[in-house]
Design a protein around this motif. Structure first.
Motif, PDB file in Angstrom:
ATOM      1  N   VAL A  12       0.849  -1.198   0.000  1.00  0.00           N
ATOM      2  CA  VAL A  12       0.000   0.000   0.000  1.00  0.00           C
ATOM      3  C   VAL A  12       0.881   1.242   0.000  1.00  0.00           C
ATOM      4  O   VAL A  12       1.722   1.415   0.889  1.00  0.00           O
ATOM      5  CB  VAL A  12      -0.948   0.013   1.229  1.00  0.00           C
ATOM      6  N   LYS A  13       0.718   2.073  -1.012  1.00  0.00           N
ATOM      7  CA  LYS A  13       1.595   3.233  -1.160  1.00  0.00           C
ATOM      8  C   LYS A  13       0.992   4.504  -0.558  1.00  0.00           C
ATOM      9  O   LYS A  13       0.997   5.558  -1.183  1.00  0.00           O
ATOM     10  CB  LYS A  13       1.939   3.442  -2.650  1.00  0.00           C
ATOM     11  N   MET A  14       0.412   4.357   0.628  1.00  0.00           N
ATOM     12  CA  MET A  14      -0.042   5.529   1.380  1.00  0.00           C
ATOM     13  C   MET A  14       0.036   5.186   2.864  1.00  0.00           C
ATOM     14  O   MET A  14       0.309   4.032   3.219  1.00  0.00           O
ATOM     15  CB  MET A  14      -1.464   5.944   0.993  1.00  0.00           C
ATOM     16  N   ASP A  15      -0.188   6.160   3.736  1.00  0.00           N
ATOM     17  CA  ASP A  15      -0.184   5.941   5.181  1.00  0.00           C
ATOM     18  C   ASP A  15      -1.327   4.976   5.536  1.00  0.00           C
ATOM     19  O   ASP A  15      -2.498   5.330   5.411  1.00  0.00           O
ATOM     20  CB  ASP A  15      -0.362   7.301   5.877  1.00  0.00           C
ATOM     21  N   VAL A  16      -0.968   3.754   5.947  1.00  0.00           N
ATOM     22  CA  VAL A  16      -1.982   2.714   6.172  1.00  0.00           C
ATOM     23  C   VAL A  16      -2.896   3.082   7.347  1.00  0.00           C
ATOM     24  O   VAL A  16      -4.091   2.803   7.319  1.00  0.00           O
ATOM     25  CB  VAL A  16      -1.332   1.325   6.368  1.00  0.00           C
ATOM     26  N   ASP A  17      -2.336   3.717   8.383  1.00  0.00           N
ATOM     27  CA  ASP A  17      -3.183   4.116   9.525  1.00  0.00           C
ATOM     28  C   ASP A  17      -4.237   5.139   9.100  1.00  0.00           C
ATOM     29  O   ASP A  17      -5.380   5.094   9.558  1.00  0.00           O
ATOM     30  CB  ASP A  17      -2.322   4.673  10.670  1.00  0.00           C
ATOM     31  N   GLU A  18      -3.834   6.044   8.237  1.00  0.00           N
ATOM     32  CA  GLU A  18      -4.781   7.042   7.726  1.00  0.00           C
ATOM     33  C   GLU A  18      -5.871   6.347   6.893  1.00  0.00           C
ATOM     34  O   GLU A  18      -7.066   6.656   7.016  1.00  0.00           O
ATOM     35  CB  GLU A  18      -4.009   8.066   6.872  1.00  0.00           C
TER      36      GLU A  18
END
Ligand code: FE
Ligand code: FE
Ligand code: MG
Length: 166
Positions: A9-15
């Motif tokens: 996943v190429k984004m902040d996973v927590d977000e």
């Protein structure tokens, strides 16, 4: 948890998990709004409206299922208490205090329009960064657009009927 699946996943996973949990809260509230609306609705075209509300309720539950599966896959904790639904929700909850068909249809149309905006934004966010979530959101958004159309068609029929009575 899908460790490698999460790592791509190429984004902040927590977000992302936060956004998915907010959508999960929306789906449970939408489910209940349809389900309880179908129980209390009164007025002309009641049978057709009940059938559509009941069907939509089951479809919102399917959306909750799709979202929770993805949240768990990504190592997140899905919303664990109903009390969190009203805190996390994007679209809120409209209690069917007035059971008249036209009012219930309008409340649910408003809910669908909010859902469409929320999922469309989630599509934009995940398009490049997470094709798996993108695909899930696309499925859900397709249903929400259909829901808006189903309810507005019923509302149009209702308005025509009222118009031709005059
Ligand atoms: Fe939904
Ligand atoms: Fe819907
Ligand atoms: Mg439908």
């Amino acid at each position: 948890m899908a460790v490698t699946g999460r790592s791509i996943v190429k984004m902040d996973v927590d977000e992302l998990l936060n956004l998915l949990n907010k959508a999960l809260a929306d789906e449970w509230l939408a489910y209940y709004q349809y389900w309880i609306g179908a129980k209390v609705v009164k007025g002309p075209m009641k049978d057709a409206v009940i059938a559509e509300l009941e069907l939509h309720a089951t479809e919102e539950l399917t959306h909750a299922q799709l979202l929770v599966t993805r949240i768990v896959q990504l190592g997140g904790t899905p919303v664990l208490s109903p009390g969190e639904w009203t805190k996390l929700t994007n679209c809120g909850y409209d209690a069917p205090e007035d059971p008249f068909v036209a009012v219930i249809l309008d409340q649910n149309i408003k809910g669908e329009q909010c859902a469409i905006r929320v999922y469309n934004k989630l599509l934009d966010i995940t398009r490049e960064s997470d094709p798996i979530t993108f695909n899930i959101i696309l499925q859900i958004l397709t249903d929400e657009v259909e829901h808006e159309e189903d309810l507005t068609a019923l509302k149009e029929d209702f308005d025509l009927m009222i118009e031709h009575r005059k």
